[in-house]
Write a protein that holds these residues in place. Structure first.
Motif, PDB file in Angstrom:
ATOM      1  N   LEU A 232       0.817  -1.221   0.000  1.00 33.26           N
ATOM      2  CA  LEU A 232       0.000   0.000   0.000  1.00 33.26           C
ATOM      3  C   LEU A 232       0.853   1.274   0.000  1.00 33.26           C
ATOM      4  CD1 LEU A 232      -2.928  -0.773   2.494  1.00 33.26           C
ATOM      5  CD2 LEU A 232      -2.965  -0.769   0.003  1.00 33.26           C
ATOM      6  N   ALA A 233       2.168   1.101  -0.023  1.00 33.08           N
ATOM      7  CA  ALA A 233       3.052   2.274   0.050  1.00 33.08           C
ATOM      8  C   ALA A 233       2.756   3.273  -1.074  1.00 33.08           C
ATOM      9  CB  ALA A 233       4.507   1.827  -0.021  1.00 33.08           C
ATOM     10  N   ASP A 234       2.603   2.733  -2.276  1.00 31.00           N
ATOM     11  CA  ASP A 234       2.340   3.613  -3.408  1.00 31.00           C
ATOM     12  C   ASP A 234       1.008   4.355  -3.246  1.00 31.00           C
ATOM     13  OD1 ASP A 234       2.934   4.651  -5.975  1.00 31.00           O
ATOM     14  OD2 ASP A 234       1.389   3.321  -6.799  1.00 31.00           O
ATOM     15  N   SER A 235       0.031   3.647  -2.655  1.00 29.35           N
ATOM     16  CA  SER A 235      -1.281   4.279  -2.480  1.00 29.35           C
ATOM     17  C   SER A 235      -1.265   5.310  -1.361  1.00 29.35           C
ATOM     18  CB  SER A 235      -2.336   3.208  -2.150  1.00 29.35           C
ATOM     19  OG  SER A 235      -2.382   2.244  -3.166  1.00 29.35           O
ATOM     20  N   LEU A 236      -0.447   5.057  -0.330  1.00 28.42           N
ATOM     21  CA  LEU A 236      -0.452   5.965   0.816  1.00 28.42           C
ATOM     22  C   LEU A 236       0.305   7.262   0.550  1.00 28.42           C
ATOM     23  CD1 LEU A 236       0.135   3.394   3.713  1.00 28.42           C
ATOM     24  CD2 LEU A 236      -1.965   4.667   3.236  1.00 28.42           C
ATOM     25  N   ALA A 237       1.485   7.135  -0.041  1.00 31.86           N
ATOM     26  CA  ALA A 237       2.300   8.346  -0.188  1.00 31.86           C
ATOM     27  C   ALA A 237       2.930   8.468  -1.556  1.00 31.86           C
ATOM     28  CB  ALA A 237       3.405   8.341   0.856  1.00 31.86           C
ATOM     29  N   GLY A 238       2.472   7.705  -2.487  1.00 30.31           N
ATOM     30  CA  GLY A 238       3.075   7.747  -3.814  1.00 30.31           C
ATOM     31  C   GLY A 238       2.477   8.857  -4.663  1.00 30.31           C
ATOM     32  N   ASN A 239       2.286   8.502  -5.901  1.00 28.66           N
ATOM     33  CA  ASN A 239       1.772   9.488  -6.847  1.00 28.66           C
ATOM     34  C   ASN A 239       0.344   9.148  -7.269  1.00 28.66           C
ATOM     35  OD1 ASN A 239       4.279  10.886  -6.952  1.00 28.66           O
ATOM     36  ND2 ASN A 239       5.063   9.174  -8.140  1.00 28.66           N
ATOM     37  N   GLY A 240      -0.401   8.587  -6.314  1.00 25.97           N
ATOM     38  CA  GLY A 240      -1.775   8.200  -6.638  1.00 25.97           C
ATOM     39  C   GLY A 240      -2.797   8.974  -5.829  1.00 25.97           C
ATOM     40  N   VAL A 241      -4.035   8.537  -5.987  1.00 28.18           N
ATOM     41  CA  VAL A 241      -5.143   9.139  -5.251  1.00 28.18           C
ATOM     42  C   VAL A 241      -5.780   8.026  -4.423  1.00 28.18           C
ATOM     43  CG1 VAL A 241      -7.337  10.373  -5.459  1.00 28.18           C
ATOM     44  CG2 VAL A 241      -5.543  10.718  -7.154  1.00 28.18           C
ATOM     45  N   THR A 242      -5.979   8.303  -3.149  1.00 24.29           N
ATOM     46  CA  THR A 242      -6.452   7.255  -2.248  1.00 24.29           C
ATOM     47  C   THR A 242      -7.712   7.699  -1.516  1.00 24.29           C
ATOM     48  OG1 THR A 242      -4.196   6.463  -1.955  1.00 24.29           O
ATOM     49  CG2 THR A 242      -5.795   5.802  -0.290  1.00 24.29           C
ATOM     50  N   LEU A 243      -8.655   6.772  -1.463  1.00 23.81           N
ATOM     51  CA  LEU A 243      -9.895   7.000  -0.719  1.00 23.81           C
ATOM     52  C   LEU A 243      -9.923   6.055   0.470  1.00 23.81           C
ATOM     53  CD1 LEU A 243     -12.889   8.064  -0.482  1.00 23.81           C
ATOM     54  CD2 LEU A 243     -13.511   6.090  -1.904  1.00 23.81           C
ATOM     55  N   MET A 244     -10.039   6.626   1.643  1.00 26.04           N
ATOM     56  CA  MET A 244     -10.132   5.793   2.850  1.00 26.04           C
ATOM     57  C   MET A 244     -11.573   5.825   3.346  1.00 26.04           C
ATOM     58  SD  MET A 244      -8.217   6.228   6.496  1.00 26.04           S
ATOM     59  CE  MET A 244      -8.659   5.210   7.885  1.00 26.04           C
ATOM     60  N   ILE A 245     -12.118   4.628   3.505  1.00 22.99           N
ATOM     61  CA  ILE A 245     -13.483   4.523   4.038  1.00 22.99           C
ATOM     62  C   ILE A 245     -13.368   3.990   5.461  1.00 22.99           C
ATOM     63  CG2 ILE A 245     -15.750   3.464   3.730  1.00 22.99           C
ATOM     64  CD1 ILE A 245     -14.905   3.033   0.751  1.00 22.99           C
ATOM     65  N   ALA A 246     -13.715   4.845   6.389  1.00 17.64           N
ATOM     66  CA  ALA A 246     -13.637   4.444   7.805  1.00 17.64           C
ATOM     67  C   ALA A 246     -14.986   3.846   8.210  1.00 17.64           C
ATOM     68  CB  ALA A 246     -13.301   5.659   8.654  1.00 17.64           C
TER      69      ALA A 246
END
Ligand code: ATP
Length: 603
Positions: A232-246
């Motif tokens: 998940l490294a790329d999703s957390l701080a890479g060059n992507g866009v991340t949606l977190m559903i709590a």
């Protein structure tokens, strides 16, 4: 955004039984019932698949390639859910230098041309994932699952046949829920699973906390501490866009877990990523080169138009300036890059394109340099102009000061022909107190005649005007040079004749006095009579101008500096600027003057 080439991630986080799997894939066993595609029970993944294919249909100009993979991280082992095998052999997670990220080695990837292919992948993965049972959830996920859909889009750029491809992806991450083993009463295998789940979730929490803390920016992020954070490294701080559903539970008994989940969500919200479009490096290079070529060409066009504008200026402006001409000449010899046919641009090799860009960059650099030089020259010219203006103002002010000093002085007429020695004159108004020697005849005449000196004496008259405080007193105008010279000759001739006559008279009287046997110093009466006779003679001379209308008394003309008389031949030059060493007491003449006058008289 995945269709545009971005890397996107949607992951659900929360305690066990809070509805993570329900949010992503719907209720348990949904796909076994062969549901209606438009059923409200479907979760985010199915709905996303539906929307994705609708979107692909709208973009007919693109060619899309879809591939899907499904894996789970169970007890820190990566299992391929699409090809688990009988032994559920774990896959290795490795670092890719090319993509600068972690990847799962030998992960099975399925090409998906239809929506059904994607749904089949989802069903297969859901069927193969590890599900357990505990006190809080009958269908508890015992692993973290990652469903990835890779979207490759190809687009033809312009009409030159170049295809540009982008690689986007969507990660659907269903995390296993954090468990309080006291509540779940986990034992044995379930307890081991719970510990691994909690451990990996804890590492994920550390990573989120580090990424959200601005003080730790650039510091170490513990991605390698778990398989989950590696992937998940790329999703957390890479060059992507991340949606977190709590996902949280509404039960009062779960309040502490709910607060904990919300705290994680708040931290994750602070993380800032820099989304970029993932492209093939070669195609990205071509695209960037094309953009750069376009930008440079437009910049060159702009600079050329600016230079043409400067060239078209009328003479007398920039082009009439020799310095500017040299600049123009220097500019015209610039090496212009070859003109490129845009249609053939696609056929050019990368090296040719690089060469072309280098050409344009060189020209661009030269133009920028020239532009900077022009600006510098302009600044220098403006500065010089300002300096000249300041100097001009200073000189004008000085001139005004000098004029005001001359006008204020009661004895100095403000005439520019006076020598600088006049400026040293003391302020007591006594001309004789200066270091400028004055012809004693002039002085005696002035003293004798006082203010009644006739109008042919411009200097004393002007002086008189100053003394009388006439504001309109101005220095006499200069006569034409030829006339002035003639007047000077005559006045000097007259003065010489005058001197000769007075000398003759003095000699005659001296002879008489010698004849009377009284000698030079014998009688004061003789001296008085001599001076009286000289006074009378001078008065007679002054009162009876000669035939030319000029006085026979030496005059100072406007063009003749005070204290100096210059003549042309045949009259000898007599300088009166310095007092001669030997002056006759009786005549007031020097030996040299007397010799000249004797010669003249004899002649
Ligand atoms: N919004 C909802 N509407 C109806 N039922 C729901 C909803 N959310 C969850 N559920 C039900 O709650 C139960 C637990 O949900 P789910 O399995 O999705 O939780 P979970 O967070 O995935 O738990 P775990 O982490 O243990 O896998 C399921 O039976 C699910 O159908």
């Amino acid at each position: 955004m995945a269709v545009e080439g971005f890397s996107t991630t949607a992951f659900c986080y929360g305690q066990t039984g809070s509805g993570k799997t329900h949010t992503l894939t719907g209720p348990p066993g949904l796909f076994e019932k062969n549901p209606d595609p438009y059923s409200e029970d479907h979760g985010l993944v199915f709905r996303s698949f539906m929307y994705l294919f609708e979107l692909l249909k709208q973009r007919s100009e693109f060619h899309f390639i879809l591939k899907a993979s499904f894996l789970e991280i169970y007890n820190e082992k990566v299992i391929d859910l699409l090809n688990p095998g009988t032994a559920r052999k774990p896959l290795a997670v490795r670092w890719s230098k090319k993509s600068r990220g972690f990847f799962v080695e030998n992960l099975f990837t399925v090409d998906c041309e239809e929506l059904d292919d994607l749904l089949a992948v989802l069903e297969e993965g859901m069927r193969n994932r590890s599900v357990g049972r505990h006190n809080m959830n009958d269908y508890s996920s015992r692993s973290h699952t990652i469903l990835t859909v890779h979207i490759t889009s190809e687009q033809q750029m312009g009409e030159d046949g170049v295809f540009i491809s982008k690689q986007g992806k969507i990660n659907f991450v269903d995390l296993a829920g954090s468990e309080m083993t006291k509540k779940t009463h986990s034992e044995g295998k379930t307890l081991e699973e719970a510990n691994n789940i909690n451990k990996s979730l804890m590492v994920l929490g550390y990573c989120i906390a580090s990424l959200s803390d601005s003080r730790k920016k650039g510091g170490h992020i513990p991605y390698r501490d778990s398989k989950l954070t590696k992937l998940l490294a790329d999703s957390l701080a890479g060059n992507g866009v991340t949606l977190m559903i709590a996902c949280i539970s509404p039960a009062r008994s779960n309040v502490s877990e709910t607060i904990n989940t919300l705290r994680y969500a708040a931290r994750a919200k602070k993380i800032r990523t820099k989304p970029i479009v993932v492209m093939d490096p070669r195609e990205a290079l071509i695209l960037s080169l094309k953009r750069e070529v376009n930008a440079l060409q437009s910049e060159n066009d702009h600079l050329r138009s600016a230079i043409n504008f400067a060239q078209d200026k009328p003479p007398g402006t920039a082009s009439s300036d020799p310095g500017a001409n040299s600049f123009m000449q220097g500019r015209l010899v610039l090496k212009t890059p070859p003109t490129v046919d845009l249609e053939k641009l696609a056929e050019m090799e990368g090296q040719e394109l690089s060469e072309l860009v280098r050409h344009y960059m060189t020209e661009n650099e030269a133009l920028r340099k020239e532009n900077a030089e022009l600006f510098t020259t302009r600044e220098l010219v403006l500065r010089d102009q300002e300096l000249v203006c300041r100097e001009n103002e200073r000189l004008l002010k000085k001139l005004e000061d000098v004029n005001s000093v001359c006008c204020r002085s009661p004895i100095i007429p403000a005439r520019p022909t006076y020598s600088a020695e006049m400026l040293n004159m003391s302020g007591n108004g006594d001309l004789d107190a200066t270091n400028v020697w004055v012809n004693p005849l002039n002085a005696s005449l002035t003293n004798t005649l006082g203010g009644s000196t006739n109008s042919t004496l411009p200097g004393p008259r002007f002086k008189q005007d100053i003394l009388e405080g006439r504001k309109s007193a101005k220095p006499p105008h200069r006569l034409p040079e030829s006339i002035q010279k003639e007047l000077d000759k005559r006045s000097i001739g007259n003065s010489m004749m005058n001197i000769a006559e007075s000398y003759r008279e003095k000699s005659h009287r001296r002879h008489n006095s010698w004849d009377n046997g009284k000698g030079m110093h014998g009688s004061t009466g003789s001296a008085d009579s001599t001076s009286s006779a000289r006074r009378n003679k001078l008065k007679e001379l002054a009162d009876n101008p000669n035939q030319d209308g000029n006085s026979r008394v030496p005059q100072r003309t406007s063009s003749t500096p005070i204290g100096s008389v210059t003549t042309e031949s045949p009259l000898p030059e007599v300088s009166l600027q310095r007092r001669p060493a030997s002056i006759s007491r009786t005549t007031g003449l020097t030996d040299e003057e007397q010799t000249h006058i004797r010669g003249l008289v004899a002649a």
